[in-house]
Design an enzyme around this catalytic site. Structure first.
Site, PDB file in Angstrom:
ATOM      1  N   HIS A 222      -0.856 -46.512   8.009  1.00  0.00           N
ATOM      2  CA  HIS A 222      -1.180 -46.187   6.683  1.00  0.00           C
ATOM      3  C   HIS A 222      -2.636 -45.169   6.604  1.00  0.00           C
ATOM      4  CE1 HIS A 222      -1.616 -46.144   2.075  1.00  0.00           C
ATOM      5  NE2 HIS A 222      -2.055 -47.299   2.164  1.00  0.00           N
ATOM      6  N   HIS A 261       6.764 -40.155   7.234  1.00  0.00           N
ATOM      7  CA  HIS A 261       6.491 -40.893   5.895  1.00  0.00           C
ATOM      8  C   HIS A 261       7.592 -41.786   5.141  1.00  0.00           C
ATOM      9  CE1 HIS A 261       4.897 -41.465   1.862  1.00  0.00           C
ATOM     10  NE2 HIS A 261       3.857 -41.010   2.349  1.00  0.00           N
ATOM     11  N   ASP A 312      -2.479 -37.104   6.377  1.00  0.00           N
ATOM     12  CA  ASP A 312      -3.344 -37.298   7.577  1.00  0.00           C
ATOM     13  C   ASP A 312      -3.554 -36.480   8.462  1.00  0.00           C
ATOM     14  OD1 ASP A 312      -4.144 -39.751   6.100  1.00  0.00           O
ATOM     15  OD2 ASP A 312      -2.802 -40.892   7.345  1.00  0.00           O
TER      16      ASP A 312
END
Ligand code: CMC
Length: 372
Positions: A222, A261, A312
Site C-alpha cells: 500500500h 493496482h 507511488d
C-alpha cells in the site's frame, strides 16, 4: 459456504456505498465528490480539496478564509508530542513514530470523547494542521537539525516544505508537492481507508481509526510502496541497468514496487498528472538521469509483464528531488490521506453498520481434549 464464494482479499467485493470518491477503471478516472482529480490538482489548493472531501462541496471564499485561518493557527507542534518523538530511537521507522505521535494527539485532543459530526470535523482539521509539523520535526531531528517553527503567512503545502527544510520552496517545488497531496488525498475503499471504516464501525473514536489506518498504510503493498520505489531506484543506480535489474528481480519473484493496482488494470488514473509534475522537478534540478531510469524501468515492466505504474512510482522520485529522506515518503502520504480517512470515518458513522464478515473454517474437525 463453498470455496467459490470466498474472494481472497475481498477482491471485486462491493461492501458499501460512498459519496466521497469514485474510481472508474474502465474510463481510467477518479472523481472526488464528482470532480475529476486531475482538474482539482490543476486548479485547487490542498485546503480546498480537503474541504471538498469533508463537506461535499468546494468552500466559498468566506468558508475557505475561515478554515485557512484555523488551520494556520493549529500548526505548532504540541510540546508533549515533540517530547514523545524525541524519545523514539532514530532506528524507528518514521511511520511508527508518526503513528505514535498521532495516537498521542488523540489522547490530548480537547474533544477526545466527542463523536458528533461537528466535533469530528474539528478533530480532522486539527490533524490536518498538526501532522506536517510531526513529519518535519522527525526528519529534522534525524538529520541533527534544529526545529523550524511554522509560518502563518504560508499555505499548507508551502509551510510543510518550509518547516521541513527551513527555506522557502521554489514555486515549482511548492506546486509539485501540492499536486501530489491532492492526488493522494482519497481513493475509495483502499486498505487503509477500509481499516478506518472497520474501526469506526465498532463506534470507536476518530483517532483510533486514523492510528489503525496509519498502520495499514505502512505496508509496501500500500503506501509503503513510494518509499520502496526509491529504494529500488537507488539499487538500480542508472538507467542502463534497469532491464537487467528487472530481469533479476522478476526471476527472484520479487514484486516491483510502484507497479500494479488492485482496481486499475490499464494504468492508474493519477499517474499522468504526477508524471508531468515530476518532469517539472526533473527540469528544475537538471536530474534527467532520474527521468531516464523512470522510463526504462516502466517500459521494461510493461514489455515483460504488461503491468503499469501506480501513483507511488512518480511520487517516490519526486519526493527525493524535493529533498525528503526516503523513509519519510510514506508519512507524506499520511499527511494527505488523513483527509480521505476522516471523511470516511464521518460517512461510516453517519450510516453505521458493524463491519463483521464471515470466514469459512478449514482447521481440524471437532475433537476431544485429551484427559490431562
Ligand atoms: N510486480 C511484479 N508482479 C506483479 C506486480 C508487481 N508490482 N503486481 C502484480 N503482479 C503480478 C502478480 O505477481 C500476479 O502474477 P501471477 O498471476 O503470475 O501470480 C499478477 O500480477 C496479479 O497480481 P496480484 O498480486 O494478484 O494483484 P493484486 O490486485 O492482488 O495486487 C498490488 C495489487 C498493488 C498489491 C500489486 O500489484 C503489488 O504488489 N504491487 C507492488 C506494490 C505497490 O506498488 N503498491 C502500491 C499500490 S497503489 C498505491 C498505494 O496504495 O499506495
Amino acid at each position: 459456504m463453498t470455496d467459490q464464494e470466498i474472494r481472497k482479499g475481498l477482491a471485486g467485493v462491493v461492501v458499501d456505498t460512498t459519496a466521497i470518491s469514485k474510481v472508474n477503471p474502465e474510463t481510467n478516472s477518479l472523481l472526488y465528490r464528482g470532480y475529476p482529480v486531475q482538474q482539482l490538482a490543476e486548479r485547487c489548493s490542498f485546503e480546498q480539496v480537503a474541504w471538498l472531501l469533508w463537506y461535499g462541496e468546494l468552500p466559498t471564499a468566506e468558508e475557505l478564509a475561515a478554515f485557512e485561518a484555523r488551520e494556520r493557527a493549529g500548526r505548532a507542534l504540541d510540546p508533549r508530542v515533540r517530547h514523545v518523538i524525541d524519545e523514539a530511537p532514530t532506528s524507528a521507522h518514521p511511520m511508527d513514530v508518526l503513528r505514535t505521535a498521532v495516537s498521542l494527539a488523540g489522547v490530548l485532543d480537547p474533544e477526545a470523547g466527542d463523536d458528533d459530526r461537528e466535533a469530528e470535523l474539528r478533530k480532522a482539521e486539527r490533524l490536518l494542521a498538526a501532522i506536517p509539523g510531526m513529519v518535519a520535526y522527525d526528519q529534522r531531528r534525524r538529520r541533527g537539525q534544529e526545529p523550524v517553527e511554522p509560518r502563518e503567512d504560508l499555505d499548507w503545502s508551502r509551510n510543510f516544505l518550509w518547516t521541513t527544510f527551513g527555506e522557502e520552496p521554489t514555486d515549482v517545488a511548492a506546486d509539485v508537492f501540492r499536486i501530489s497531496m491532492v492526488l493522494y488525498a482519497e481513493h475509495s475503499f483502499n486498505a487503509s481507508t477500509f481499516t478506518a471504516r472497520v474501526v469506526t464501525s465498532t463506534l470507536a473514536d476518530l483517532h483510533s481509526a486514523v492510528v489503525a489506518a496509519v498502520g495499514a498504510l505502512k505496508g509496501p503493498l500500500h503506501g509503503g510502496a513510494n518509499e520502496a520505489v526509491m529504494v529500488a531506484f537507488d539499487e538500480i543506480g542508472f538507467a542502463d541497468r534497469a532491464e537487467a535489474w528487472l530481469g533479476e528481480a522478476l526471476a527472484a519473484k520479487r514484486k516491483i514496487m510502484g507497479f500494479g493496482h488492485r482496481v486499475y488494470k490499464h494504468g492508474d488514473s493519477r499517474v499522468p498528472t504526477m508524471r508531468a509534475a515530476l518532469d517539472r522537478l526533473v527540469d528544475e534540478h537538471g536530474a534527467h538521469e532520474v527521468a531516464a531510469l523512470y522510463d526504462r524501468l516502466a517500459t521494461a515492466m510493461d514489455e515483460r509483464k504488461g503491468i503499469k505504474p501506480n501513483l507511488d512510482y512518480p511520487s517516490g522520485p519526486a519526493y527525493a528531488l524535493l529533498g525528503f529522506d526516503t523513509p519519510t515518503f510514506t508519512p507524506l502520504f499520511v499527511a494527505s490521506r488523513v483527509v480521505g480517512w476522516t471523511a470516511h470515518v464521518m460517512e461510516q458513522r453517519a450510516a453505521n453498520a458493524l463491519i463483521r464478515p464471515l470466514s469459512a473454517y478449514d482447521g481440524p474437525a471437532e475433537r476431544e481434549v485429551p484427559a490431562q
